[in-house]
Design a protein around this motif. Sequence first.
Motif, PDB file in Angstrom:
ATOM      1  N   ILE A   1       8.752 -19.477   4.284  1.00 40.35           N
ATOM      2  CA  ILE A   1       7.585 -19.315   5.104  1.00 40.35           C
ATOM      3  C   ILE A   1       6.996 -18.089   5.060  1.00 40.35           C
ATOM      4  O   ILE A   1       7.958 -17.103   5.809  1.00 40.35           O
ATOM      5  N   VAL A   2       5.999 -17.784   4.494  1.00 37.51           N
ATOM      6  CA  VAL A   2       5.464 -16.457   4.925  1.00 37.51           C
ATOM      7  C   VAL A   2       4.264 -16.753   6.279  1.00 37.51           C
ATOM      8  O   VAL A   2       3.445 -17.597   5.974  1.00 37.51           O
ATOM      9  N   GLY A   3       4.598 -15.942   7.216  1.00 34.12           N
ATOM     10  CA  GLY A   3       3.729 -16.416   8.117  1.00 34.12           C
ATOM     11  C   GLY A   3       2.443 -15.595   8.408  1.00 34.12           C
ATOM     12  O   GLY A   3       2.476 -14.154   8.030  1.00 34.12           O
ATOM     13  N   ALA A   4       1.315 -15.879   8.970  1.00 37.02           N
ATOM     14  CA  ALA A   4       0.215 -15.035   9.168  1.00 37.02           C
ATOM     15  C   ALA A   4      -0.368 -15.350  10.696  1.00 37.02           C
ATOM     16  O   ALA A   4      -0.389 -16.472  11.037  1.00 37.02           O
ATOM     17  N   SER A   5      -0.329 -14.377  11.624  1.00 38.65           N
ATOM     18  CA  SER A   5      -0.718 -14.466  12.848  1.00 38.65           C
ATOM     19  C   SER A   5      -2.485 -13.977  13.172  1.00 38.65           C
ATOM     20  O   SER A   5      -3.080 -13.547  12.436  1.00 38.65           O
TER      21      SER A   5
ATOM     22  N   PHE B   1       0.839  -1.222  -0.014  1.00 41.87           N
ATOM     23  CA  PHE B   1       0.006  -0.050  -0.011  1.00 41.87           C
ATOM     24  C   PHE B   1       0.939   1.330  -0.006  1.00 41.87           C
ATOM     25  O   PHE B   1       0.346   2.387   0.642  1.00 41.87           O
ATOM     26  N   GLY B   2       2.061   0.881  -0.814  1.00 41.00           N
ATOM     27  CA  GLY B   2       2.857   2.484  -0.660  1.00 41.00           C
ATOM     28  C   GLY B   2       3.782   2.660   0.584  1.00 41.00           C
ATOM     29  O   GLY B   2       4.478   3.744   0.609  1.00 41.00           O
ATOM     30  N   VAL B   3       3.606   1.889   1.681  1.00 39.97           N
ATOM     31  CA  VAL B   3       4.293   2.131   2.889  1.00 39.97           C
ATOM     32  C   VAL B   3       5.132   1.015   3.106  1.00 39.97           C
ATOM     33  O   VAL B   3       5.089  -0.212   2.625  1.00 39.97           O
ATOM     34  N   ASP B   4       6.209   1.194   4.152  1.00 37.56           N
ATOM     35  CA  ASP B   4       6.915   0.152   4.515  1.00 37.56           C
ATOM     36  C   ASP B   4       6.354  -0.638   5.772  1.00 37.56           C
ATOM     37  O   ASP B   4       6.296  -0.175   6.927  1.00 37.56           O
ATOM     38  N   LEU B   5       6.235  -1.784   5.577  1.00 35.97           N
ATOM     39  CA  LEU B   5       5.839  -2.785   6.656  1.00 35.97           C
ATOM     40  C   LEU B   5       6.849  -3.329   7.422  1.00 35.97           C
ATOM     41  O   LEU B   5       7.926  -3.750   6.891  1.00 35.97           O
ATOM     42  N   ALA B   6       6.837  -3.105   8.851  1.00 36.40           N
ATOM     43  CA  ALA B   6       8.070  -3.910   9.557  1.00 36.40           C
ATOM     44  C   ALA B   6       7.775  -5.244   9.414  1.00 36.40           C
ATOM     45  O   ALA B   6       6.678  -5.794   9.823  1.00 36.40           O
ATOM     46  N   ALA B   7       8.959  -5.757   9.360  1.00 31.79           N
ATOM     47  CA  ALA B   7       9.049  -7.230   9.247  1.00 31.79           C
ATOM     48  C   ALA B   7      10.296  -8.074  10.055  1.00 31.79           C
ATOM     49  O   ALA B   7      11.245  -7.371  10.128  1.00 31.79           O
ATOM     50  N   ASP B   8      10.302  -9.182  10.405  1.00 27.94           N
ATOM     51  CA  ASP B   8      11.452  -9.951  10.907  1.00 27.94           C
ATOM     52  C   ASP B   8      11.699 -11.110  10.069  1.00 27.94           C
ATOM     53  O   ASP B   8      10.616 -11.853   9.842  1.00 27.94           O
ATOM     54  N   LEU B   9      12.682 -11.280   9.322  1.00 25.42           N
ATOM     55  CA  LEU B   9      13.117 -12.305   8.528  1.00 25.42           C
ATOM     56  C   LEU B   9      14.064 -13.430   9.490  1.00 25.42           C
ATOM     57  O   LEU B   9      15.205 -12.969   9.720  1.00 25.42           O
ATOM     58  N   TYR B  10      13.669 -14.642   9.859  1.00 26.73           N
ATOM     59  CA  TYR B  10      14.354 -15.591  10.184  1.00 26.73           C
ATOM     60  C   TYR B  10      14.988 -16.360   9.540  1.00 26.73           C
ATOM     61  O   TYR B  10      14.401 -17.307   8.631  1.00 26.73           O
TER      62      TYR B  10
ATOM     63  N   ASP C   1       5.859  -9.527  17.379  1.00 28.23           N
ATOM     64  CA  ASP C   1       6.444 -10.212  18.400  1.00 28.23           C
ATOM     65  C   ASP C   1       5.823 -11.196  19.202  1.00 28.23           C
ATOM     66  O   ASP C   1       6.145 -11.672  20.387  1.00 28.23           O
ATOM     67  N   GLN C   2       4.598 -11.556  18.642  1.00 28.78           N
ATOM     68  CA  GLN C   2       3.958 -12.718  19.291  1.00 28.78           C
ATOM     69  C   GLN C   2       4.037 -13.744  18.683  1.00 28.78           C
ATOM     70  O   GLN C   2       4.986 -14.572  18.658  1.00 28.78           O
ATOM     71  N   ILE C   3       3.058 -14.487  17.768  1.00 28.64           N
ATOM     72  CA  ILE C   3       3.077 -15.929  17.137  1.00 28.64           C
ATOM     73  C   ILE C   3       4.226 -15.851  16.078  1.00 28.64           C
ATOM     74  O   ILE C   3       5.024 -16.769  16.160  1.00 28.64           O
ATOM     75  N   PRO C   4       4.505 -14.664  15.238  1.00 26.09           N
ATOM     76  CA  PRO C   4       5.769 -15.030  14.375  1.00 26.09           C
ATOM     77  C   PRO C   4       7.166 -15.101  15.151  1.00 26.09           C
ATOM     78  O   PRO C   4       8.251 -15.586  14.727  1.00 26.09           O
ATOM     79  N   ALA C   5       7.164 -14.482  16.413  1.00 26.96           N
ATOM     80  CA  ALA C   5       8.255 -14.656  17.327  1.00 26.96           C
ATOM     81  C   ALA C   5       8.374 -15.854  17.797  1.00 26.96           C
ATOM     82  O   ALA C   5       9.519 -16.148  18.331  1.00 26.96           O
ATOM     83  N   THR C   6       7.298 -16.800  17.890  1.00 26.27           N
ATOM     84  CA  THR C   6       7.626 -18.130  18.607  1.00 26.27           C
ATOM     85  C   THR C   6       7.787 -18.986  17.176  1.00 26.27           C
ATOM     86  O   THR C   6       8.549 -19.865  17.396  1.00 26.27           O
ATOM     87  N   TYR C   7       6.967 -18.965  16.267  1.00 27.69           N
ATOM     88  CA  TYR C   7       7.002 -19.612  15.125  1.00 27.69           C
ATOM     89  C   TYR C   7       8.229 -19.437  14.255  1.00 27.69           C
ATOM     90  O   TYR C   7       8.865 -20.460  13.603  1.00 27.69           O
TER      91      TYR C   7
ATOM     92  N   PHE D   1       5.580 -10.623   9.901  1.00 24.47           N
ATOM     93  CA  PHE D   1       5.464  -8.916   9.751  1.00 24.47           C
ATOM     94  C   PHE D   1       4.328  -8.358  10.541  1.00 24.47           C
ATOM     95  O   PHE D   1       3.307  -9.145  10.868  1.00 24.47           O
ATOM     96  N   ASP D   2       4.344  -7.176  10.657  1.00 27.21           N
ATOM     97  CA  ASP D   2       3.191  -6.351  11.196  1.00 27.21           C
ATOM     98  C   ASP D   2       2.278  -5.996  10.069  1.00 27.21           C
ATOM     99  O   ASP D   2       2.675  -5.380   9.226  1.00 27.21           O
TER     100      ASP D   2
END
Length: 312
Positions: free
Chosen positions: A39-43, A16-25, A50-56, A70-71
């Motif tokens: 894998i692309v994760g969906a929470s 959507f034209g903005v930068d989404l914050a993400a963590d790449l493990y 920092d919840q499900i993605p930070a666990t999985y 990502f958020d």
Amino acid sequence: MTTLTAGKNTVTFKSFGVDLAADLYLPEGFDPAKTYKTIVGASPFPQVKDQIPATYGPEMAARGFIYLGFDYLGMGMSPALPGEFKQSRYMFRLIENTWDAVSYLGTLPFVEEIHGLGVCQGGSIIASAAVTDHRIKKIAMVSGMMAADAFQWSDREMANQQIAAANASMQKMYETGAPDYVAPFGLNDEMSREEFIGAGGNPMAGESYDYYGRDGVKGPVAVPTYTNMHIGDQGMQSLISIGEAYADKIVQPSLVIYSASAFTAICSTQFIEKLTNEYEELAFDEFSHVDFYYKPEAVKASTDAVAAFFNA
């Protein structure tokens, strides 16, 4: 590109034209000259990375995969669109954010193939995104809320009450230009466990609080970017289940993992009934819906199964 190393890497990608914050493990021994299943994760609603993605994420990286968490737009560390408000997690945008996440992963030379892994509402997001995004080769859903009709619409009067409240919130925000934040599940950021359980009406109150509550393992104190408060018009989209409606159009091999004893099990079982593709079903009696979010035994069971399925 910033140098990437094994473990968690902070990245961004455009949506959507903005930068989404993400963590790449990235897995141990990561070599950018090699290629990896990714894998692309969906929470779950209304989580942040920092919840499900930070666990999985670390669990799947430990099993040799790359994992992107990502958020979503307007959630956590990702901005809302100009003139819009934070905590506005809308289903249609979640799907488009996911498509853009897949596009981002497709730019990385070390990505071999892309799979989708969703937990709770994330299951519906992944299933919906996969219907028309065949760049996603396999999908897995854990405690997934794909078949929402029987779950959310069984009490039509209650559903219509949710819609009326969401409609009123949308009108209020349009007229005032200010956000209208509510606690969608009746849990705010200050309640004690006793207060939330005592309020009644939520069969998952105890286990939900243990995760999301003020004193929970991934609540607003433990995760500063998270809040239980959400934009008030959310119900206008959360009551629409795209994944269920298009289940018979999904072509990717699918894995559905759920708690047979949870009252949310119907969200998986009725989805499975509508699938026409190749799929595997894995039901556990010993775990609850929320156990799959963070309890070591449940997370190990689900991530082991997902790794085997994606590697098959």
